[in-house]
Design an enzyme around this catalytic site. Structure first.
Site, PDB file in Angstrom:
ATOM      1  N   CYS A 122       0.856  -1.183   0.000  1.00  0.00           N
ATOM      2  CA  CYS A 122       0.000   0.000   0.000  1.00  0.00           C
ATOM      3  C   CYS A 122       0.898   1.240   0.000  1.00  0.00           C
ATOM      4  CB  CYS A 122      -0.924  -0.127   1.214  1.00  0.00           C
ATOM      5  SG  CYS A 122      -1.895   1.260   1.762  1.00  0.00           S
ATOM      6  N   ASP A 176      -8.637  -3.370  -7.567  1.00  0.00           N
ATOM      7  CA  ASP A 176      -8.174  -2.390  -6.579  1.00  0.00           C
ATOM      8  C   ASP A 176      -8.951  -1.091  -6.742  1.00  0.00           C
ATOM      9  OD1 ASP A 176      -6.653  -0.466  -5.081  1.00  0.00           O
ATOM     10  OD2 ASP A 176      -4.932  -1.812  -5.194  1.00  0.00           O
ATOM     11  N   HIS A 208      -7.560  -3.998  -3.307  1.00  0.00           N
ATOM     12  CA  HIS A 208      -6.489  -3.371  -2.534  1.00  0.00           C
ATOM     13  C   HIS A 208      -6.309  -4.106  -1.207  1.00  0.00           C
ATOM     14  CE1 HIS A 208      -3.674  -0.078  -2.074  1.00  0.00           C
ATOM     15  NE2 HIS A 208      -4.041   0.010  -0.800  1.00  0.00           N
TER      16      HIS A 208
END
Length: 239
Positions: A122, A176, A208
């Site tokens: 991330c 995502d 994600h």
């Protein structure tokens, strides 16, 4: 491989920074890996990932990039706070933090100082990409997981692609919701244009945070495949 974990304190220009170190028990000289957190801090999940890497025969270190913040651990349920906190991270300061983690690895007698890699998730995926450029003299490989905002920032990590000297393995999810497909295409195009050594995997069913088994977005099949590829990649370039 049995591992031990402990917190260490590293020096930065903004004071002490905590970092979590996991390493194999027993003597030996091992490659090193820097693990860069998500936007939720060096939490139990990041410590667990650091330990998983150590169990494969590495000394792994997770620096606390949020050490300048009063609140350094953010629950997964509070995405608003996580995003607000990551937006306060200054790229140059984060590169200093990662540099301190690299220096810590190099200072340890059980680390092969010429065999250090980096991975992150991330926010940490974006910083992994940037670190591959910024710390190109120290890093032998880089594995960014769903690095959001690689084309963003001034300068952006993407704009520094030409500085990347090490091979890179990148992972993204096709579902995502935080990383637009055009960003992934920009990254792929720029790495190709700069003749970087890279492999880029987009998992069709992953969103994600698909690697984090503490989050609802965990996608087991994609996570397991990415982990196997990560292990092979690190072994190829660091061992």
């Amino acid at each position: 491989m049995d591992v031990s974990g402990s917190m260490v304190q590293l020096n930065t220009s903004d004071g002490k920074m905590e970092a979590y170190v996991a390493q194999p028990k027993g003597d030996g000289a091992y490659p090193g890996v820097v693990v860069i957190q998500e936007a939720f801090g060096v939490n139990d999940h990041i410590k667990k990932v650091t330990e998983r890497i150590a169990a494969e025969g590495y000394v792994a270190i997770a620096p606390d990039i949020f050490h300048r913040e009063t609140e350094r651990l953010i629950p997964y349920s509070d995405m608003k706070k996580a995003i607000a906190t990551l937006q306060r991270v200054v790229d140059g300061k984060a590169m200093e933090d990662i540099g301190a983690a690299i220096a810590q690895l190099k200072s340890q007698g059980n680390v092969k100082s010429g065999s250090i890699g980096v991975t992150g998730f991330c926010m940490g995926g974006r910083l992994t990409y940037l670190a591959a450029a910024h710390h190109s003299g120290d890093l032998k490989c880089a594995v960014p997981y769903y690095g959001g905002g690689i084309p963003m920032g001034n300068p952006s990590p993407l704009s520094r692609t030409g500085e990347i000297k090490c091979p890179m393995q990148l992972f993204f999810g096709a579902k995502d919701q935080l990383i637009p497909p055009e960003h992934v295409e920009q990254v792929k195009a720029e790495l190709t244009a700069k003749k970087a050594a890279f492999q880029l995997e987009v998992y069709p069913e992953a969103g994600h945070g698909f690697f984090c088994d503490d989050r609802e977005s965990y996608h087991e099949t994609s996570a397991k495949d990415a982990w196997e590829k990560t292990k092979v990649f690190f072994a190829q370039h660091l061992k």
